[in-house]
Enzyme design. Structure first.
Site, PDB file in Angstrom:
ATOM      1  CD  GLU A   1      48.649  99.165 -37.958  1.00 33.83           C
ATOM      2  OE1 GLU A   1      48.869  99.506 -36.787  1.00 33.83           O
ATOM      3  OE2 GLU A   1      47.649  98.508 -38.302  1.00 33.83           O
TER       4      GLU A   1
ATOM      5  CB  CYS B   1      53.831  98.304 -33.239  1.00 34.02           C
ATOM      6  SG  CYS B   1      52.201  99.053 -33.074  1.00 34.02           S
TER       7      CYS B   1
END
Length: 344
Positions: free
Chosen positions: A88, A125
């Site tokens: 990620e 994010c």
């Protein structure tokens, strides 16, 4: 925490190293799990810097690594551990506003653009990194509406606050680099916060947007800078006109990190074209499309890279924290009078 729980759900023994700037949070969360009955041998927490954790990974018999953080470290881990990494990493997340603008929808879309870019001071994010606004929205005053929403943010209620991973010098250098692009300008913000006690190791910037002409973004000498993520209250704005959708889609395809995206439109044919020419792992479509605020009942994760780690669904947990295994049972019985056949 979501990846930690997914690992535990699938029966793994977890060694977790958190960001040094938020390590106290994960420690208290693990103590909460202990209080709720989790055996203390299920999770090992290590407080250390990156190099120390890297040495541990080199020495320990680790079967799989899940990494959340920068693309640089993610790629280094992938090479070092022969691809045994789920990632990620950074998300340079785009939003496209379609041509079907309606005046009564302007206020809501402006609100969502502000929320996507600047909630949690942009430290998600999934934060909106670049906004491709059709000229119909720009003419209607969308940029000014977003600026007005951003101006409501304050240190008093922490709707704007410290940037934990990017300092002011780095943010300012990035802004200066973008302003060197022909036609670029500060749309709003661009200044440091005042009257605060935020330490210099953290960033402290106003919600900021830099406008860059679409044609300039696409030029090779500018594209990397224009699509570099700043993990803070910062976004790039640009405008597209009729006949330029293919340029917008080219920009989306050339980006490195395909995490979240939003297509703000109610035109199904427009939405289908954009979805059909993009690969972001979590894509929202419709009038209320957003890049952030994913509920916990659907897949959230990047696409376009087999190392991509997802969260939020049983499928994501199984992908990251388990592996396919086939067990074939054949107990017989052996037929009476069986004799070995001729070898094959």
């Amino acid at each position: 925490m979501l990846q930690l729980m997914g690992a535990l759900f699938m029966g793994n023994k977890v060694v977790i190293k958190n960001s040094t700037s938020t390590c106290m949070v994960i420690e208290q969360y693990i103590r909460l799990l202990h209080a709720c009955g989790m055996p203390k041998t299920d999770v090992d927490l290590i407080h250390c810097g990156g190099p120390v954790m890297g040495e541990l990974l080199d020495r320990a018999p680790v079967r799989s690594i899940q990494f959340t953080g920068s693309s640089f470290v993610a790629n280094m881990l992938s090479e070092k551990h022969k691809g045994k990494v789920f990632i990620e990493d950074a998300g340079f997340d785009w939003k496209i506003l379609g041509p079907d603008m309606k005046q009564e929808e302007l206020e809501y879309v402006a609100y969502q653009c502000d929320q996507d870019a600047y909630a949690a001071s942009g430290q998600k994010c999934s934060a909106q990194s670049i906004l491709f606004a059709h000229e119909n929205w720009v003419k209607a005053g969308l940029f000014e509406k977003v600026e007005a929403r951003a101006a409501l943010r304050s240190l008093d209620d922490l709707t704007i606050g410290p940037v934990l991973t990017v300092d002011n010098e780095t943010i300012q250098k990035h802004i200066d680099r973008l302003l060197s692009i022909p036609g670029a300008r500060i749309q709003f913000g661009g200044k440091q916060l005042e009257n605060h006690q935020i330490p210099p190791c953290c960033g402290s910037f106003q919600p900021t947007a830099v406008f860059i002409p679409l044609e300039e973004i696409l030029k090779p000498e500018h594209f990397e800078a224009a699509t570099t993520e700043i993990f803070g209250p910062f976004q790039v704005l640009t405008e597209w006109k009729e006949g330029q959708l293919d340029l917008v889609l080219e920009a989306c395809e050339r980006m490195d990190h395909h995490l979240t995206a939003a297509i703000v439109s109610t035109d199904i044919h427009f939405i289908q074209k954009v979805i059909g020419h993009t690969v972001n792992g979590t894509t929202y479509a419709g009038l209320r499309a957003r890049t952030t605020g994913a509920p916990q009942n659907h897949w959230f994760g990047p696409a376009g890279d087999p190392r991509g780690a997802g969260i939020g669904t049983p499928e994501a947990i199984q992908l990251v924290w388990s592996t396919h295994r086939e067990v074939i049972e054949d107990f017989g019985p052996i037929p009476d009078g069986w004799t070995p056949p001729h070898p094959t």
